[in-house]
Design a protein around this motif. Structure first.
Motif, PDB file in Angstrom:
ATOM      1  N   ASN A   1      40.403  53.815  51.940  1.00  0.00           N
ATOM      2  CA  ASN A   1      39.488  53.156  51.011  1.00  0.00           C
ATOM      3  C   ASN A   1      39.323  51.671  51.279  1.00  0.00           C
ATOM      4  O   ASN A   1      38.363  51.063  50.810  1.00  0.00           O
ATOM      5  CB  ASN A   1      39.945  53.380  49.563  1.00  0.00           C
ATOM      6  CG  ASN A   1      39.769  54.817  49.134  1.00  0.00           C
ATOM      7  OD1 ASN A   1      38.922  55.536  49.656  1.00  0.00           O
ATOM      8  ND2 ASN A   1      40.582  55.253  48.198  1.00  0.00           N
ATOM      9  N   SER A   2      40.237  51.083  52.034  1.00  0.00           N
ATOM     10  CA  SER A   2      40.125  49.657  52.369  1.00  0.00           C
ATOM     11  C   SER A   2      39.052  49.401  53.423  1.00  0.00           C
ATOM     12  O   SER A   2      38.667  48.264  53.657  1.00  0.00           O
ATOM     13  CB  SER A   2      41.466  49.133  52.891  1.00  0.00           C
ATOM     14  OG  SER A   2      41.728  49.647  54.191  1.00  0.00           O
TER      15      SER A   2
ATOM     16  N   LYS B   1      33.921  47.066  52.374  1.00  0.00           N
ATOM     17  CA  LYS B   1      35.262  47.395  51.876  1.00  0.00           C
ATOM     18  C   LYS B   1      36.318  46.458  52.450  1.00  0.00           C
ATOM     19  O   LYS B   1      37.211  45.994  51.729  1.00  0.00           O
ATOM     20  CB  LYS B   1      35.620  48.844  52.210  1.00  0.00           C
ATOM     21  CG  LYS B   1      34.854  49.866  51.406  1.00  0.00           C
ATOM     22  CD  LYS B   1      35.235  51.267  51.844  1.00  0.00           C
ATOM     23  CE  LYS B   1      34.483  52.330  51.071  1.00  0.00           C
ATOM     24  NZ  LYS B   1      34.875  53.687  51.517  1.00  0.00           N
ATOM     25  N   VAL B   2      36.243  46.173  53.737  1.00  0.00           N
ATOM     26  CA  VAL B   2      37.214  45.273  54.365  1.00  0.00           C
ATOM     27  C   VAL B   2      37.069  43.865  53.793  1.00  0.00           C
ATOM     28  O   VAL B   2      38.071  43.197  53.506  1.00  0.00           O
ATOM     29  CB  VAL B   2      37.066  45.270  55.899  1.00  0.00           C
ATOM     30  CG1 VAL B   2      37.875  44.153  56.526  1.00  0.00           C
ATOM     31  CG2 VAL B   2      37.484  46.615  56.470  1.00  0.00           C
TER      32      VAL B   2
ATOM     33  N   LYS C   1      52.420  52.640  51.880  1.00  0.00           N
ATOM     34  CA  LYS C   1      51.179  52.841  51.129  1.00  0.00           C
ATOM     35  C   LYS C   1      50.703  54.268  51.336  1.00  0.00           C
ATOM     36  O   LYS C   1      51.113  54.954  52.267  1.00  0.00           O
ATOM     37  CB  LYS C   1      50.088  51.873  51.614  1.00  0.00           C
ATOM     38  CG  LYS C   1      50.433  50.410  51.463  1.00  0.00           C
ATOM     39  CD  LYS C   1      50.472  50.024  50.015  1.00  0.00           C
ATOM     40  CE  LYS C   1      50.706  48.531  49.861  1.00  0.00           C
ATOM     41  NZ  LYS C   1      50.675  48.125  48.471  1.00  0.00           N
TER      42      LYS C   1
ATOM     43  N   ASN D   1      36.011  43.080  50.810  1.00  0.00           N
ATOM     44  CA  ASN D   1      36.587  43.110  49.464  1.00  0.00           C
ATOM     45  C   ASN D   1      38.108  43.151  49.517  1.00  0.00           C
ATOM     46  O   ASN D   1      38.778  42.499  48.715  1.00  0.00           O
ATOM     47  CB  ASN D   1      36.048  44.302  48.669  1.00  0.00           C
ATOM     48  CG  ASN D   1      34.609  44.092  48.257  1.00  0.00           C
ATOM     49  OD1 ASN D   1      34.153  42.965  48.093  1.00  0.00           O
ATOM     50  ND2 ASN D   1      33.877  45.178  48.108  1.00  0.00           N
ATOM     51  N   TYR D   2      38.659  43.905  50.466  1.00  0.00           N
ATOM     52  CA  TYR D   2      40.108  43.951  50.632  1.00  0.00           C
ATOM     53  C   TYR D   2      40.645  42.544  50.935  1.00  0.00           C
ATOM     54  O   TYR D   2      41.631  42.101  50.336  1.00  0.00           O
ATOM     55  CB  TYR D   2      40.493  44.907  51.755  1.00  0.00           C
ATOM     56  CG  TYR D   2      41.971  44.885  52.055  1.00  0.00           C
ATOM     57  CD1 TYR D   2      42.857  45.656  51.301  1.00  0.00           C
ATOM     58  CD2 TYR D   2      42.483  44.065  53.056  1.00  0.00           C
ATOM     59  CE1 TYR D   2      44.219  45.603  51.548  1.00  0.00           C
ATOM     60  CE2 TYR D   2      43.845  44.010  53.308  1.00  0.00           C
ATOM     61  CZ  TYR D   2      44.707  44.785  52.551  1.00  0.00           C
ATOM     62  OH  TYR D   2      46.053  44.726  52.798  1.00  0.00           O
TER      63      TYR D   2
ATOM     64  N   GLU E   1      40.522  40.300  47.846  1.00  0.00           N
ATOM     65  CA  GLU E   1      41.540  40.640  46.852  1.00  0.00           C
ATOM     66  C   GLU E   1      42.966  40.350  47.318  1.00  0.00           C
ATOM     67  O   GLU E   1      43.873  40.224  46.492  1.00  0.00           O
ATOM     68  CB  GLU E   1      41.419  42.117  46.473  1.00  0.00           C
ATOM     69  CG  GLU E   1      40.124  42.440  45.745  1.00  0.00           C
ATOM     70  CD  GLU E   1      39.865  43.929  45.603  1.00  0.00           C
ATOM     71  OE1 GLU E   1      40.759  44.736  45.931  1.00  0.00           O
ATOM     72  OE2 GLU E   1      38.755  44.282  45.169  1.00  0.00           O
ATOM     73  N   ASN E   2      43.182  40.255  48.624  1.00  0.00           N
ATOM     74  CA  ASN E   2      44.539  40.127  49.151  1.00  0.00           C
ATOM     75  C   ASN E   2      44.798  38.857  49.947  1.00  0.00           C
ATOM     76  O   ASN E   2      45.884  38.704  50.516  1.00  0.00           O
ATOM     77  CB  ASN E   2      44.859  41.348  50.020  1.00  0.00           C
ATOM     78  CG  ASN E   2      44.932  42.604  49.206  1.00  0.00           C
ATOM     79  OD1 ASN E   2      45.938  42.874  48.567  1.00  0.00           O
ATOM     80  ND2 ASN E   2      43.848  43.374  49.198  1.00  0.00           N
TER      81      ASN E   2
ATOM     82  N   GLU F   1      44.684  54.739  50.202  1.00  0.00           N
ATOM     83  CA  GLU F   1      44.476  53.300  50.076  1.00  0.00           C
ATOM     84  C   GLU F   1      44.028  52.694  51.399  1.00  0.00           C
ATOM     85  O   GLU F   1      43.130  51.849  51.438  1.00  0.00           O
ATOM     86  CB  GLU F   1      45.763  52.621  49.595  1.00  0.00           C
ATOM     87  CG  GLU F   1      45.603  51.140  49.383  1.00  0.00           C
ATOM     88  CD  GLU F   1      46.855  50.475  48.851  1.00  0.00           C
ATOM     89  OE1 GLU F   1      46.866  49.228  48.846  1.00  0.00           O
ATOM     90  OE2 GLU F   1      47.808  51.164  48.456  1.00  0.00           O
TER      91      GLU F   1
END
Length: 81
Positions: free
Chosen positions: A12-13, A63-64, A5, A66-67, A70-71, A9
């Motif tokens: 931003n995570s 951010k974490v 990666k 949201n990460y 999403e994952n 990225e």
């Protein structure tokens, strides 16, 4: 499995701040150097400061979260292998 990666990225995570919180306990940090919004260098460094301000920490937690949101399906499948 290795999926390379970009440093942006990772940063931003929100994970960079979280990891640096732990590293600060030992007087270390991962440092990013930028030029024109581009990452030009990343390295570990000894640091004197400890911790982050509340605003930065809160933003990283969002951010974490949201990460993870999403994952989560991929993460769940990976741990089953």
């Amino acid at each position: 499995m290795v999926d390379p990666k970009e440093w942006g990225e990772f940063r931003n995570s929100g994970l960079l701040l979280i990891i640096n919180q732990l590293l600060h306990v030992f007087g270390w940090a991962i440092v990013f150097e930028f030029e024109n919004d581009q990452v030009i260098k990343v390295y570990p460094a000894r640091v004197k400061f400890r911790g982050f301000d509340n605003k930065s920490t809160s933003e990283a937690y969002v951010k974490v979260t949201n990460y993870l949101k999403e994952n989560i399906n991929q993460l769940d499948e990976e741990v089953k292998l």
